[in-house]
Scaffold this active site. Structure first.
Site, PDB file in Angstrom:
ATOM      1  N   LYS A  97       0.822  -1.216   0.000  1.00 35.51           N
ATOM      2  CA  LYS A  97       0.000   0.000   0.000  1.00 35.51           C
ATOM      3  C   LYS A  97       0.854   1.263   0.000  1.00 35.51           C
ATOM      4  CE  LYS A  97      -4.353  -1.853   1.350  1.00 35.51           C
ATOM      5  NZ  LYS A  97      -5.578  -1.850   2.106  1.00 35.51           N
ATOM      6  N   LYS A 147     -10.955  -3.914  -5.013  1.00 37.56           N
ATOM      7  CA  LYS A 147     -11.612  -2.646  -5.326  1.00 37.56           C
ATOM      8  C   LYS A 147     -10.609  -1.629  -5.845  1.00 37.56           C
ATOM      9  CE  LYS A 147     -11.471  -1.066  -0.538  1.00 37.56           C
ATOM     10  NZ  LYS A 147     -11.414  -2.383   0.118  1.00 37.56           N
ATOM     11  N   LYS A 154      -5.527 -10.671  -7.692  1.00 39.57           N
ATOM     12  CA  LYS A 154      -6.758 -10.908  -6.938  1.00 39.57           C
ATOM     13  C   LYS A 154      -7.802  -9.848  -7.269  1.00 39.57           C
ATOM     14  CE  LYS A 154      -6.621  -8.498  -2.590  1.00 39.57           C
ATOM     15  NZ  LYS A 154      -7.331  -8.458  -1.351  1.00 39.57           N
TER      16      LYS A 154
HETATM   17  P1  ADP Z   1      -9.658  -5.069  -1.386  1.00 36.57           P
HETATM   18  O1  ADP Z   1      -8.518  -5.982  -1.713  1.00 36.57           O
HETATM   19  O2  ADP Z   1     -10.691  -5.045  -2.448  1.00 36.57           O
HETATM   20  O3  ADP Z   1      -9.172  -3.691  -0.990  1.00 36.57           O
HETATM   21  P2  ADP Z   1     -10.034  -5.493   1.431  1.00 36.57           P
HETATM   22  O4  ADP Z   1      -8.560  -5.498   1.605  1.00 36.57           O
HETATM   23  O5  ADP Z   1     -10.815  -4.353   1.976  1.00 36.57           O
HETATM   24  O6  ADP Z   1     -10.378  -5.689  -0.109  1.00 36.57           O
HETATM   25  O7  ADP Z   1     -10.581  -6.850   2.048  1.00 36.57           O
HETATM   26  C1  ADP Z   1     -11.729  -7.029   2.828  1.00 36.57           C
HETATM   27  C2  ADP Z   1     -11.897  -8.505   3.152  1.00 36.57           C
HETATM   28  O8  ADP Z   1     -12.167  -9.239   1.954  1.00 36.57           O
HETATM   29  C3  ADP Z   1     -10.651  -9.167   3.766  1.00 36.57           C
HETATM   30  O9  ADP Z   1     -11.021 -10.130   4.723  1.00 36.57           O
HETATM   31  C4  ADP Z   1      -9.977  -9.816   2.577  1.00 36.57           C
HETATM   32  O10 ADP Z   1      -9.188 -10.911   2.958  1.00 36.57           O
HETATM   33  C5  ADP Z   1     -11.175 -10.239   1.730  1.00 36.57           C
HETATM   34  N1  ADP Z   1     -10.838 -10.211   0.298  1.00 36.57           N
HETATM   35  C6  ADP Z   1     -10.526  -9.125  -0.432  1.00 36.57           C
HETATM   36  N2  ADP Z   1     -10.298  -9.440  -1.727  1.00 36.57           N
HETATM   37  C7  ADP Z   1     -10.489 -10.783  -1.803  1.00 36.57           C
HETATM   38  C8  ADP Z   1     -10.412 -11.714  -2.894  1.00 36.57           C
HETATM   39  N3  ADP Z   1     -10.115 -11.330  -4.118  1.00 36.57           N
HETATM   40  N4  ADP Z   1     -10.658 -13.018  -2.622  1.00 36.57           N
HETATM   41  C9  ADP Z   1     -10.984 -13.419  -1.374  1.00 36.57           C
HETATM   42  N5  ADP Z   1     -11.077 -12.588  -0.313  1.00 36.57           N
HETATM   43  C10 ADP Z   1     -10.834 -11.289  -0.515  1.00 36.57           C
END
Ligand code: ADP
Ligand code: TRP
Length: 334
Positions: free
Chosen positions: A114, A200, A197
């Site tokens: 990040k 957002k 992965k």
């Molecule tokens: P992002 O990667 O979209 O910013 P966050 O970091 O806010 O998402 O993650 C919120 C929750 O969702 C966490 O518990 C994270 O492990 C899960 N998560 C985020 N992206 C994925 C994904 N592609 N597959 C499975 N779990 C995910």
């Protein structure tokens, strides 16, 4: 058993968040038959690690609360709240600053990702983020923390903090928690790139399915998802080297409550021209009711605020004994 998890209230929920985290929260909540409570919260204190205006932050908290309730979190059965309404999180975070080591934080891959190249310009909150996360978990004596794979390292740091604090001060204050990771859905991948992965922060909206996408958008994103020309094999093992295909099969299996092997057996020999509409329909079937409920809930901001306020009161009461114990262990007045 005490279940606890959090999510940052930034942007909209996507399919990765839903299958990787939220759906597991709902399942754990629904499996609690002995009256024990689950704690789920919006990590708005964590969200200050990235700059955002006040109005936007307020809106994000309500949006995420509505999304969680729409996805099945029941605020009567589970304790649903936002961190900032429970000062114990910020307090315990500071108390743990004496225990967490700089060397531990320096190893955190999420900070490295990040902060990017401009590490000097990153906020201290982004760096200390895992210490606040440790406070979140330890305050409630959580035993099981359902998260996606990417949070495993933060949970390991939480365990290290708990063990070191207990040892340094000769107390048995903190429960050492276990991450709870559902392997099959731990990493839902981007629809445009099977090696990244779903996130957002991906600039392409076509890479993810948002919980707010309408039926047409869902179907279109699935139709345009990257795949390969080969037909589906009979066994999931033969999807090796076909990351995009494996991801779509995995999503289908997760939604259908099936396994990748069973999905392959069902579609063996067929191409993605046949598979994609079936996957799109399954996605719509699952997500449309959640979206509808979300759109209703988001209209009533006072009701959402009242839910979060009531949750915060329950959370604060549950957190109090551990917070007091930490002050006492450190020899601080309280
Ligand atoms: P992002 O990667 O979209 O910013 P966050 O970091 O806010 O998402 O993650 C919120 C929750 O969702 C966490 O518990 C994270 O492990 C899960 N998560 C985020 N992206 C994925 C994904 N592609 N597959 C499975 N779990 C995910
Ligand atoms: N860091 C988590 C994420 O980005 C959110 C989070 C904050 C969390 N505190 C937590 C998750 C405590 C589990 C337990 O998704």
């Amino acid at each position: 058993m005490r279940v606890l998890s959090g999510i940052q209230p930034t942007g909209n929920l996507h399919l990765g968040n839903y299958l990787g985290a939220i759906r597991n929260w709902v399942r754990m909540q629904d499996a609690m038959t002995d009256g024990s409570e689950c704690f789920f919260f919006l990590a708005d204190l964590h969200s200050i690690s990235v700059h955002e205006g006040a109005e936007q932050r307020r809106a994000n908290v309500r949006h995420m609360a509505a999304a969680l309730i729409a996805a099945g979190i029941d605020p009567d059965r589970s304790v649903l709240f936002n961190q900032a309404r429970v000062p114990a999180h910020a307090e315990l975070c500071w108390l743990l600053m004496g225990t967490a080591r700089i060397g531990w934080l320096n190893r955190m891959t999420q900070f490295k990702d990040k902060a990017g190249k401009n590490r000097e310009g990153a906020s201290v909150a982004l760096y200390a983020y895992p210490v606040l996360q440790a406070a979140d978990v330890l305050l409630y004596q959580a035993t099981h923390v359902p998260v996606g794979e990417d949070q495993k390292q933060h949970l390991e740091l939480t365990r290290d903090v708990a063990i070191k604090f207990n040892a340094d001060f000769g107390v048995e204050l903190f429960t050492v928690p276990d991450p709870y990771i559902q392997k099959e859905t731990a990493r839902i991948m981007s629809l445009r790139d099977g090696t990244a992965k779903m996130s957002k922060s991906d600039p392409s909206d076509m890479s993810r399915i948002n919980l707010t996408d309408d039926d047409d958008a869902i179907m279109q994103k699935v139709r345009k998802a990257k795949t390969d020309p080969a037909p589906l094999p009979e066994r999931a093992a033969d999807l090796e080297g076909r990351a995009e295909a494996a991801n779509l099969v995995g999503i289908y299996a997760a939604l259908a409550g099936s396994t990748p092997d069973a999905v392959c057996a069902q579609f063996a020999g067929q191409g993605f021209g046949a598979f994609k509409p079936a996957l799109g329909s399954l996605l719509i079937e699952t997500l449309a009711p959640i979206r509808t409920r979300y759109l209703e809930l988001i209209e009533d901001a006072p009701a959402l605020d009242a839910i979060l306020e009531a949750g915060a009161q329950r959370a604060a009461a549950a957190a109090q004994p551990t917070l007091r114990g930490a002050y006492e262990a450190l020899g601080l007045f309280r």
